[in-house]
Design an enzyme around this catalytic site. Structure first.
Site, PDB file in Angstrom:
ATOM      1  N   ASP A 136      -4.493  -5.068  -1.439  1.00 12.90           N
ATOM      2  CA  ASP A 136      -4.231  -5.222   0.003  1.00 12.90           C
ATOM      3  C   ASP A 136      -3.361  -6.462   0.184  1.00 12.90           C
ATOM      4  O   ASP A 136      -3.039  -7.145  -0.798  1.00 12.90           O
ATOM      5  CB  ASP A 136      -5.566  -5.367   0.780  1.00 12.90           C
ATOM      6  CG  ASP A 136      -5.465  -4.866   2.229  1.00 12.90           C
ATOM      7  OD1 ASP A 136      -4.654  -5.441   2.989  1.00 12.90           O
ATOM      8  OD2 ASP A 136      -6.174  -3.919   2.599  1.00 12.90           O
ATOM      9  N   TYR A 138       5.434   6.524  13.284  1.00 12.22           N
ATOM     10  CA  TYR A 138       4.182   6.846  12.586  1.00 12.22           C
ATOM     11  C   TYR A 138       4.136   8.340  12.257  1.00 12.22           C
ATOM     12  O   TYR A 138       3.807   8.735  11.137  1.00 12.22           O
ATOM     13  CB  TYR A 138       3.021   6.431  13.486  1.00 12.22           C
ATOM     14  CG  TYR A 138       1.661   6.511  12.834  1.00 12.22           C
ATOM     15  CD1 TYR A 138       1.234   5.538  11.934  1.00 12.22           C
ATOM     16  CD2 TYR A 138       0.786   7.552  13.135  1.00 12.22           C
ATOM     17  CE1 TYR A 138      -0.022   5.607  11.344  1.00 12.22           C
ATOM     18  CE2 TYR A 138      -0.470   7.626  12.556  1.00 12.22           C
ATOM     19  CZ  TYR A 138      -0.870   6.652  11.663  1.00 12.22           C
ATOM     20  OH  TYR A 138      -2.115   6.721  11.081  1.00 12.22           O
ATOM     21  N   ASN A 175      -3.597   4.524   0.617  1.00  7.52           N
ATOM     22  CA  ASN A 175      -4.254   4.445   1.922  1.00  7.52           C
ATOM     23  C   ASN A 175      -3.602   3.426   2.856  1.00  7.52           C
ATOM     24  O   ASN A 175      -3.707   3.561   4.082  1.00  7.52           O
ATOM     25  CB  ASN A 175      -5.731   4.081   1.702  1.00  7.52           C
ATOM     26  CG  ASN A 175      -6.408   3.611   2.958  1.00  7.52           C
ATOM     27  OD1 ASN A 175      -6.795   4.398   3.812  1.00  7.52           O
ATOM     28  ND2 ASN A 175      -6.549   2.285   3.099  1.00  7.52           N
ATOM     29  N   ASP A 219       1.436  -5.932  -1.695  1.00 10.80           N
ATOM     30  CA  ASP A 219       2.159  -5.344  -0.565  1.00 10.80           C
ATOM     31  C   ASP A 219       2.788  -4.072  -1.114  1.00 10.80           C
ATOM     32  O   ASP A 219       3.616  -4.129  -2.039  1.00 10.80           O
ATOM     33  CB  ASP A 219       3.233  -6.325  -0.077  1.00 10.80           C
ATOM     34  CG  ASP A 219       4.022  -5.770   1.108  1.00 10.80           C
ATOM     35  OD1 ASP A 219       4.143  -4.537   1.228  1.00 10.80           O
ATOM     36  OD2 ASP A 219       4.533  -6.573   1.906  1.00 10.80           O
TER      37      ASP A 219
HETATM   38  P1  NAD Z   1      -6.795  -0.611   8.941  1.00 12.79           P
HETATM   39  O1  NAD Z   1      -5.723  -1.307   9.676  1.00 12.79           O
HETATM   40  O2  NAD Z   1      -8.198  -0.981   9.172  1.00 12.79           O
HETATM   41  O3  NAD Z   1      -6.540  -0.698   7.378  1.00 12.79           O
HETATM   42  C1  NAD Z   1      -5.263  -0.589   6.827  1.00 12.79           C
HETATM   43  C2  NAD Z   1      -5.207  -1.503   5.629  1.00 12.79           C
HETATM   44  O4  NAD Z   1      -3.874  -1.410   5.085  1.00 12.79           O
HETATM   45  C3  NAD Z   1      -5.436  -2.963   6.023  1.00 12.79           C
HETATM   46  O5  NAD Z   1      -6.385  -3.547   5.160  1.00 12.79           O
HETATM   47  C4  NAD Z   1      -4.072  -3.583   5.885  1.00 12.79           C
HETATM   48  O6  NAD Z   1      -4.089  -4.946   5.536  1.00 12.79           O
HETATM   49  C5  NAD Z   1      -3.456  -2.725   4.789  1.00 12.79           C
HETATM   50  N1  NAD Z   1      -1.997  -2.819   4.792  1.00 12.79           N
HETATM   51  C6  NAD Z   1      -1.152  -2.785   5.858  1.00 12.79           C
HETATM   52  N2  NAD Z   1       0.108  -2.960   5.448  1.00 12.79           N
HETATM   53  C7  NAD Z   1       0.068  -3.107   4.103  1.00 12.79           C
HETATM   54  C8  NAD Z   1       1.045  -3.331   3.098  1.00 12.79           C
HETATM   55  N3  NAD Z   1       2.357  -3.441   3.407  1.00 12.79           N
HETATM   56  N4  NAD Z   1       0.645  -3.413   1.821  1.00 12.79           N
HETATM   57  C9  NAD Z   1      -0.663  -3.308   1.508  1.00 12.79           C
HETATM   58  N5  NAD Z   1      -1.644  -3.128   2.394  1.00 12.79           N
HETATM   59  C10 NAD Z   1      -1.269  -3.022   3.685  1.00 12.79           C
HETATM   60  O7  NAD Z   1      -6.561   0.929   9.234  1.00 12.79           O
HETATM   61  P2  NAD Z   1      -7.360   2.245   8.795  1.00 12.79           P
HETATM   62  O8  NAD Z   1      -7.683   2.965  10.041  1.00 12.79           O
HETATM   63  O9  NAD Z   1      -8.425   1.947   7.811  1.00 12.79           O
HETATM   64  O10 NAD Z   1      -6.151   3.030   8.112  1.00 12.79           O
HETATM   65  C11 NAD Z   1      -6.137   3.425   6.748  1.00 12.79           C
HETATM   66  C12 NAD Z   1      -5.171   4.586   6.600  1.00 12.79           C
HETATM   67  O11 NAD Z   1      -5.660   5.692   7.353  1.00 12.79           O
HETATM   68  C13 NAD Z   1      -3.771   4.297   7.139  1.00 12.79           C
HETATM   69  O12 NAD Z   1      -2.802   4.900   6.302  1.00 12.79           O
HETATM   70  C14 NAD Z   1      -3.771   4.973   8.498  1.00 12.79           C
HETATM   71  O13 NAD Z   1      -2.476   5.324   8.911  1.00 12.79           O
HETATM   72  C15 NAD Z   1      -4.636   6.175   8.199  1.00 12.79           C
HETATM   73  N6  NAD Z   1      -5.237   6.784   9.386  1.00 12.79           N
HETATM   74  C16 NAD Z   1      -6.081   6.089  10.184  1.00 12.79           C
HETATM   75  C17 NAD Z   1      -6.627   6.717  11.292  1.00 12.79           C
HETATM   76  C18 NAD Z   1      -7.587   6.021  12.225  1.00 12.79           C
HETATM   77  O14 NAD Z   1      -7.872   6.579  13.284  1.00 12.79           O
HETATM   78  N7  NAD Z   1      -8.103   4.857  11.890  1.00 12.79           N
HETATM   79  C19 NAD Z   1      -6.281   8.034  11.586  1.00 12.79           C
HETATM   80  C20 NAD Z   1      -5.411   8.706  10.762  1.00 12.79           C
HETATM   81  C21 NAD Z   1      -4.891   8.071   9.647  1.00 12.79           C
END
Ligand code: NAD
Length: 245
Positions: free
Chosen positions: A36, A151, A86, A59
């Site tokens: 992360d 997105y 993810n 990253d």
């Molecule tokens: P979140 O923001 O809680 O977690 C995302 C994680 O990705 C964070 O820990 C962040 O630091 C990390 N991150 C961001 N940019 C980064 C980078 N450049 N390099 C490495 N790490 C990076 O969000 P979440 O809801 O847990 O999302 C996880 C995945 O699920 C994402 O791909 C999101 O698009 C997808 N998603 C989420 C939802 C929702 O409703 N929460 C719905 C559909 C899809």
């Protein structure tokens, strides 16, 4: 313990859905490298889960960083059998209003990051004798949404890239699938209210553990599934509730 002895990398694993996936894979005996950009949260999770879970900064847009992370995973735990792409970000704006740099940033993290990850990890997946890649897309990879053009574009593209990867990686015994969550309670959706889910068949936000359960199933049991979509959305993508006549 269906993943005993297997090595996994989870990107964006410090919190939210990623952290739930880390816990689910570790509970199956996997050795998990959490990656992360949130170093404190990532280290905290690894410390909590003990010796089979480690943290490294990555990253996902950093190509050299990917090479280092895969090498570190191999060195510390062995060849990588499971990759969960993810990490993701969301930025809002209509097509007219979203600044080009914002649109590009979303594609860079959500799409190019996963592409770099698959490229960097494939040699290790081969050395592991095959495995599974799970790309976390979204219902935004199945539908359009207003104000989310970048997105939506990134998540549809990741869904398509999953199919190409499934075709290309099959000869190495690697399955590649996409997971499409609907609204899930994580820091990403922290500001969103319950009205968002009111018209869904299952009218509530999902929990990160409900997505992680799907990922665990795909990695451990879905041995005849590759190149396809798995939806965890409370029925959100089923259709639109029309007004009464
Ligand atoms: P979140 O923001 O809680 O977690 C995302 C994680 O990705 C964070 O820990 C962040 O630091 C990390 N991150 C961001 N940019 C980064 C980078 N450049 N390099 C490495 N790490 C990076 O969000 P979440 O809801 O847990 O999302 C996880 C995945 O699920 C994402 O791909 C999101 O698009 C997808 N998603 C989420 C939802 C929702 O409703 N929460 C719905 C559909 C899809």
């Amino acid at each position: 313990m269906r993943l005993a002895g297997k090595t996994a990398i989870v990107t964006g694993g410090a919190r939210g859905i990623g952290a739930a996936v880390v816990r689910a894979l570790a509970a199956e005996g996997a050795r998990v490298l959490v990656t992360d950009v949130l170093d404190d949260e990532g280290k905290h999770l690894a410390d909590e889960l003990g010796g089979n879970v480690a943290y490294r900064h990555l990253d996902v847009t950093d190509e050299a960083g990917w090479r280092e992370v895969v090498a570190a995973a191999e060195r510390e735990f062995g060849p990588v059998a499971v990759l969960v792409n993810n990490a993701g970000i969301v930025e809002f704006g209509t097509i007219e209003a979203q600044p080009p740099e914002s649109f590009r940033r979303v594609l860079e993290v959500n799409l190019v990051g996963a592409w770099l990850g698959m490229r960097a990890t494939l040699p290790s997946l081969r050395r592991a004798g095959g495995g599974c890649v799970v790309n976390i897309s979204s219902t935004a990879g199945l539908l359009g949404y207003t104000n989310l053009g970048g997105y939506v574009a990134s998540k549809w593209a990741l869904r398509g890239l999953t199919k190409t990867a499934a075709l290309e990686f099959a000869r190495d015994g690697v399955r590649v699938v996409s997971v499409h969550p609907g609204p899930i309670r994580t820091p990403m959706t922290g500001g969103m209210g319950d009205e968002l889910t009111a018209d869904q068949p299952i009218a509530r936000f999902g929990e990160p553990e409900e997505v992680a359960a799907m990922v665990r199933f795909l990695v451990t049991e879905a041995t005849y599934s590759t190149g396809t979509e798995f939806v965890v959305d409370g029925g959100a993508a089923t259709g639109v509730v029309a007004p009464a006549a």
